[in-house]
Design an enzyme around this catalytic site. Structure first.
Site, PDB file in Angstrom:
ATOM      1  N   CYS A  35       0.828  -1.210   0.000  1.00  0.00           N
ATOM      2  CA  CYS A  35       0.000   0.000   0.000  1.00  0.00           C
ATOM      3  C   CYS A  35       0.864   1.262   0.000  1.00  0.00           C
ATOM      4  O   CYS A  35       0.364   2.347  -0.260  1.00  0.00           O
ATOM      5  CB  CYS A  35      -0.955   0.003   1.189  1.00  0.00           C
ATOM      6  N   CYS A 104      -2.611  -3.099   8.603  1.00  0.00           N
ATOM      7  CA  CYS A 104      -2.345  -1.748   9.110  1.00  0.00           C
ATOM      8  C   CYS A 104      -1.935  -1.824  10.586  1.00  0.00           C
ATOM      9  O   CYS A 104      -1.052  -1.080  11.027  1.00  0.00           O
ATOM     10  CB  CYS A 104      -3.568  -0.860   8.949  1.00  0.00           C
TER      11      CYS A 104
HETATM   12 FE1  FES Z   1      -1.640   0.461   4.185  1.00  0.00          FE
HETATM   13 FE2  FES Z   1      -3.543   0.662   5.938  1.00  0.00          FE
HETATM   14  S1  FES Z   1      -3.758   0.454   3.805  1.00  0.00           S
HETATM   15  S2  FES Z   1      -1.427   0.681   6.288  1.00  0.00           S
END
Ligand code: FES
Length: 127
Positions: A35, A104
């Site tokens: 991400c 996360c």
């Molecule tokens: Fe990457 Fe939450 S989407 S830390």
């Protein structure tokens, strides 16, 4: 049921412990390649007790809520307890995260562990 618990929303909107600790005793930074989010945790440690913890998170709402909750959970605690903090415990304290957001909370666990490692490294250098 809403996707995010009230606790997640609260820690996202009013994150605790945001910021930098100047002259921190340990700093841990971790990123998630998928991400692209990054989290940095700063710790002040005195006699094996975490006297202060702050964070900067360049990331999603769940990462911000996780770092806020995780830093709250380790403040005032001995290092040994902070090392045992799991992402599962952070997520439970937030009344749960959606499955695809569990990574996360992993960032928060790893950033804290990284900061403690950094502290030990610095301690060794000062011996
Ligand atoms: Fe990457 Fe939450 S989407 S830390």
């Amino acid at each position: 049921m809403p996707l995010y618990s009230e606790k997640v929303m609260d820690h996202f909107r009013n994150p605790r412990n945001v910021g930098v600790i100047e002259n921190a005793d340990g700093i841990g930074e971790i990123g998630n390649a998928k991400c692209g989010d990054i989290m940095r945790v700063y710790l002040k440690i005195d006699n094996d007790i975490i006297t202060d913890a702050k964070f900067e998170t360049f990331g999603c709402g769940s990462a911000i809520a996780s770092s806020s909750m995780a830093t709250e959970m380790i403040k005032g605690k001995p290092i040994s307890e902070a090392l045992e903090l799991t992402n599962k415990a952070v997520s439970e304290a937030l009344d749960g995260l959606p499955d695809y957001k569990m990574h996360c909370s992993v960032l928060a666990e790893q950033a804290i562990k990284g900061a403690i490692e950094d502290y030990y490294k610095k301690e060794k250098q000062n011996e």
